[in-house]
Each structure stands twice: as C-alpha cells, then as structure tokens.
Design a protein around this motif. Structure first.
Motif, PDB file in Angstrom:
ATOM      1  N   SER A   1      25.022   0.818  -5.287  1.00 27.03           N
ATOM      2  CA  SER A   1      25.393   2.205  -5.000  1.00 27.03           C
ATOM      3  C   SER A   1      26.763   2.329  -4.341  1.00 27.03           C
ATOM      4  O   SER A   1      27.337   3.414  -4.325  1.00 27.03           O
ATOM      5  CB  SER A   1      24.332   2.868  -4.119  1.00 27.03           C
ATOM      6  N   ILE A   2      27.310   1.226  -3.829  1.00 27.26           N
ATOM      7  CA  ILE A   2      28.667   1.277  -3.258  1.00 27.26           C
ATOM      8  C   ILE A   2      29.699   0.786  -4.271  1.00 27.26           C
ATOM      9  O   ILE A   2      30.831   0.493  -3.911  1.00 27.26           O
ATOM     10  CB  ILE A   2      28.760   0.500  -1.922  1.00 27.26           C
ATOM     11  N   GLY A   3      29.293   0.714  -5.546  1.00 27.61           N
ATOM     12  CA  GLY A   3      30.227   0.433  -6.624  1.00 27.61           C
ATOM     13  C   GLY A   3      30.428  -1.033  -6.966  1.00 27.61           C
ATOM     14  O   GLY A   3      31.198  -1.355  -7.857  1.00 27.61           O
ATOM     15  N   ILE A   4      29.744  -1.920  -6.268  1.00 34.83           N
ATOM     16  CA  ILE A   4      29.889  -3.350  -6.537  1.00 34.83           C
ATOM     17  C   ILE A   4      29.024  -3.723  -7.735  1.00 34.83           C
ATOM     18  O   ILE A   4      27.864  -3.333  -7.818  1.00 34.83           O
ATOM     19  CB  ILE A   4      29.458  -4.170  -5.307  1.00 34.83           C
ATOM     20  N   GLN A   5      29.592  -4.480  -8.658  1.00 35.56           N
ATOM     21  CA  GLN A   5      28.809  -5.002  -9.769  1.00 35.56           C
ATOM     22  C   GLN A   5      28.703  -6.499  -9.601  1.00 35.56           C
ATOM     23  O   GLN A   5      29.698  -7.178  -9.311  1.00 35.56           O
ATOM     24  CB  GLN A   5      29.439  -4.672 -11.122  1.00 35.56           C
ATOM     25  N   LEU A   6      27.494  -7.026  -9.774  1.00 33.91           N
ATOM     26  CA  LEU A   6      27.279  -8.445  -9.579  1.00 33.91           C
ATOM     27  C   LEU A   6      26.282  -8.973 -10.587  1.00 33.91           C
ATOM     28  O   LEU A   6      25.632  -8.218 -11.285  1.00 33.91           O
ATOM     29  CB  LEU A   6      26.800  -8.706  -8.142  1.00 33.91           C
ATOM     30  N   ARG A   7      26.174 -10.299 -10.620  1.00 36.85           N
ATOM     31  CA  ARG A   7      25.265 -10.925 -11.565  1.00 36.85           C
ATOM     32  C   ARG A   7      24.533 -12.066 -10.873  1.00 36.85           C
ATOM     33  O   ARG A   7      25.138 -12.857 -10.163  1.00 36.85           O
ATOM     34  CB  ARG A   7      26.033 -11.456 -12.764  1.00 36.85           C
ATOM     35  N   GLY A   8      23.245 -12.120 -11.099  1.00 29.78           N
ATOM     36  CA  GLY A   8      22.422 -13.198 -10.579  1.00 29.78           C
ATOM     37  C   GLY A   8      21.594 -12.794  -9.376  1.00 29.78           C
ATOM     38  O   GLY A   8      21.957 -11.913  -8.602  1.00 29.78           O
ATOM     39  N   ARG A   9      20.470 -13.459  -9.266  1.00 25.90           N
ATOM     40  CA  ARG A   9      19.517 -13.166  -8.197  1.00 25.90           C
ATOM     41  C   ARG A   9      20.104 -13.431  -6.811  1.00 25.90           C
ATOM     42  O   ARG A   9      19.905 -12.653  -5.889  1.00 25.90           O
ATOM     43  CB  ARG A   9      18.262 -14.004  -8.420  1.00 25.90           C
ATOM     44  N   SER A  10      20.824 -14.528  -6.645  1.00 32.13           N
ATOM     45  CA  SER A  10      21.384 -14.838  -5.325  1.00 32.13           C
ATOM     46  C   SER A  10      22.456 -13.821  -4.932  1.00 32.13           C
ATOM     47  O   SER A  10      22.552 -13.436  -3.765  1.00 32.13           O
ATOM     48  CB  SER A  10      21.920 -16.259  -5.262  1.00 32.13           C
ATOM     49  N   ALA A  11      23.245 -13.358  -5.888  1.00 32.81           N
ATOM     50  CA  ALA A  11      24.249 -12.328  -5.603  1.00 32.81           C
ATOM     51  C   ALA A  11      23.566 -11.018  -5.217  1.00 32.81           C
ATOM     52  O   ALA A  11      24.033 -10.297  -4.334  1.00 32.81           O
ATOM     53  CB  ALA A  11      25.161 -12.123  -6.796  1.00 32.81           C
ATOM     54  N   PHE A  12      22.447 -10.720  -5.859  1.00 36.94           N
ATOM     55  CA  PHE A  12      21.675  -9.527  -5.520  1.00 36.94           C
ATOM     56  C   PHE A  12      21.180  -9.615  -4.073  1.00 36.94           C
ATOM     57  O   PHE A  12      21.283  -8.661  -3.310  1.00 36.94           O
ATOM     58  CB  PHE A  12      20.489  -9.362  -6.484  1.00 36.94           C
ATOM     59  N   GLU A  13      20.679 -10.778  -3.695  1.00 34.97           N
ATOM     60  CA  GLU A  13      20.191 -10.960  -2.327  1.00 34.97           C
ATOM     61  C   GLU A  13      21.327 -10.821  -1.317  1.00 34.97           C
ATOM     62  O   GLU A  13      21.164 -10.179  -0.272  1.00 34.97           O
ATOM     63  CB  GLU A  13      19.502 -12.308  -2.152  1.00 34.97           C
ATOM     64  N   GLU A  14      22.474 -11.385  -1.615  1.00 37.80           N
ATOM     65  CA  GLU A  14      23.635 -11.239  -0.727  1.00 37.80           C
ATOM     66  C   GLU A  14      24.015  -9.765  -0.577  1.00 37.80           C
ATOM     67  O   GLU A  14      24.356  -9.315   0.518  1.00 37.80           O
ATOM     68  CB  GLU A  14      24.819 -12.036  -1.266  1.00 37.80           C
ATOM     69  N   TYR A  15      23.976  -9.035  -1.681  1.00 34.09           N
ATOM     70  CA  TYR A  15      24.273  -7.602  -1.645  1.00 34.09           C
ATOM     71  C   TYR A  15      23.281  -6.876  -0.735  1.00 34.09           C
ATOM     72  O   TYR A  15      23.678  -6.053   0.094  1.00 34.09           O
ATOM     73  CB  TYR A  15      24.230  -7.022  -3.058  1.00 34.09           C
ATOM     74  N   MET A  16      21.998  -7.188  -0.880  1.00 32.16           N
ATOM     75  CA  MET A  16      20.992  -6.561  -0.027  1.00 32.16           C
ATOM     76  C   MET A  16      21.264  -6.836   1.451  1.00 32.16           C
ATOM     77  O   MET A  16      21.153  -5.942   2.289  1.00 32.16           O
ATOM     78  CB  MET A  16      19.584  -7.051  -0.383  1.00 32.16           C
ATOM     79  N   HIS A  17      21.629  -8.078   1.761  1.00 27.30           N
ATOM     80  CA  HIS A  17      21.934  -8.423   3.156  1.00 27.30           C
ATOM     81  C   HIS A  17      23.137  -7.627   3.660  1.00 27.30           C
ATOM     82  O   HIS A  17      23.144  -7.166   4.810  1.00 27.30           O
ATOM     83  CB  HIS A  17      22.187  -9.922   3.308  1.00 27.30           C
TER      84      HIS A  17
ATOM     85  N   LEU B   1      10.516  -9.587  -8.327  1.00 28.91           N
ATOM     86  CA  LEU B   1      10.940  -8.316  -8.901  1.00 28.91           C
ATOM     87  C   LEU B   1      12.293  -8.353  -9.616  1.00 28.91           C
ATOM     88  O   LEU B   1      12.611  -7.439 -10.367  1.00 28.91           O
ATOM     89  CB  LEU B   1      10.988  -7.240  -7.804  1.00 28.91           C
ATOM     90  N   ILE B   2      13.098  -9.381  -9.367  1.00 31.60           N
ATOM     91  CA  ILE B   2      14.450  -9.445  -9.918  1.00 31.60           C
ATOM     92  C   ILE B   2      14.582 -10.693 -10.786  1.00 31.60           C
ATOM     93  O   ILE B   2      14.308 -11.808 -10.331  1.00 31.60           O
ATOM     94  CB  ILE B   2      15.504  -9.489  -8.778  1.00 31.60           C
ATOM     95  N   CYS B   3      15.035 -10.523 -12.024  1.00 30.83           N
ATOM     96  CA  CYS B   3      15.180 -11.676 -12.921  1.00 30.83           C
ATOM     97  C   CYS B   3      16.405 -12.509 -12.520  1.00 30.83           C
ATOM     98  O   CYS B   3      17.328 -12.016 -11.864  1.00 30.83           O
ATOM     99  CB  CYS B   3      15.250 -11.239 -14.374  1.00 30.83           C
ATOM    100  N   ASP B   4      16.384 -13.767 -12.923  1.00 27.55           N
ATOM    101  CA  ASP B   4      17.460 -14.714 -12.581  1.00 27.55           C
ATOM    102  C   ASP B   4      18.847 -14.223 -12.958  1.00 27.55           C
ATOM    103  O   ASP B   4      19.789 -14.385 -12.206  1.00 27.55           O
ATOM    104  CB  ASP B   4      17.241 -16.052 -13.304  1.00 27.55           C
ATOM    105  N   ASP B   5      18.976 -13.653 -14.141  1.00 32.16           N
ATOM    106  CA  ASP B   5      20.300 -13.289 -14.658  1.00 32.16           C
ATOM    107  C   ASP B   5      20.568 -11.786 -14.591  1.00 32.16           C
ATOM    108  O   ASP B   5      21.276 -11.235 -15.418  1.00 32.16           O
ATOM    109  CB  ASP B   5      20.477 -13.797 -16.079  1.00 32.16           C
ATOM    110  N   VAL B   6      20.033 -11.149 -13.561  1.00 30.39           N
ATOM    111  CA  VAL B   6      20.213  -9.710 -13.393  1.00 30.39           C
ATOM    112  C   VAL B   6      21.705  -9.352 -13.345  1.00 30.39           C
ATOM    113  O   VAL B   6      22.515 -10.086 -12.800  1.00 30.39           O
ATOM    114  CB  VAL B   6      19.501  -9.215 -12.110  1.00 30.39           C
ATOM    115  N   THR B   7      22.048  -8.245 -13.951  1.00 27.44           N
ATOM    116  CA  THR B   7      23.355  -7.629 -13.760  1.00 27.44           C
ATOM    117  C   THR B   7      23.072  -6.328 -13.027  1.00 27.44           C
ATOM    118  O   THR B   7      22.287  -5.509 -13.490  1.00 27.44           O
ATOM    119  CB  THR B   7      24.056  -7.346 -15.096  1.00 27.44           C
ATOM    120  N   PHE B   8      23.693  -6.169 -11.877  1.00 29.79           N
ATOM    121  CA  PHE B   8      23.357  -5.075 -10.974  1.00 29.79           C
ATOM    122  C   PHE B   8      24.624  -4.362 -10.543  1.00 29.79           C
ATOM    123  O   PHE B   8      25.620  -4.993 -10.209  1.00 29.79           O
ATOM    124  CB  PHE B   8      22.637  -5.657  -9.747  1.00 29.79           C
ATOM    125  N   ARG B   9      24.566  -3.050 -10.563  1.00 33.05           N
ATOM    126  CA  ARG B   9      25.666  -2.241 -10.042  1.00 33.05           C
ATOM    127  C   ARG B   9      25.136  -1.482  -8.842  1.00 33.05           C
ATOM    128  O   ARG B   9      24.294  -0.593  -8.960  1.00 33.05           O
ATOM    129  CB  ARG B   9      26.179  -1.253 -11.082  1.00 33.05           C
TER     130      ARG B   9
END
Length: 75
Positions: free
Chosen positions: A37-53, A27-35
């Motif tokens: 809901s707690i205001g953190i902006q990140l880039r990449g699938r692994s960073a997204f997973e860390e955020y979810m954790h 569901l998430i592309c490799d080079d996702v840029t994600f902001r």
C-alpha cells in the motif's frame, strides 16, 4: 480445504491485524509478487515478511477492516 472467504479473512484479520508472521508460509506462496500500500513492489515470501516488519515498525497500530467481501454470485 479452506474457502476463499476464510483465506482472505485470515490474511487481513490474523496475518496483518495480529501481526501473525508465523502464518506467512501458510497464506503466502514462495514466489509471491506483492505491491504494498506504500507503493513498494516486491517478490518472494521473505521480501513479503520484511515488508510486513517495516509496516509494523512504522505503523504499529495498523489495522485492516473488511467492510464488504464479494466472493459469491449472490453479492
């Protein structure tokens, strides 16, 4: 191919509400840029997973609900 409605529904109901980390590559592309809901902006699938954790650790009962999904011309 899944419809937009199906992808969005899976993102919230399965990935987030059920903490289905195994769906991230689907569901998430490799080079996702994600902001988050707690205001953190990140880039990449692994960073997204860390955020979810981190959200799961801080808010284990975190839950999303789709009240109205507007993706079609008649809505």
């Amino acid at each position: 191919m899944a419809s937009t409605k199906e992808v969005i529904t899976r993102y919230y109901e399965e990935l987030w509400n059920q903490w289905r980390f195994d769906l991230i590559p689907e569901l998430i592309c490799d080079d996702v840029t994600f902001r988050g809901s707690i205001g953190i902006q990140l880039r990449g699938r692994s960073a997204f997973e860390e955020y979810m954790h981190s959200i799961q650790t801080a808010f284990p009962d975190f839950n999303n609900r789709i009240d109205d999904l507007i993706i079609e011309w008649d809505r």
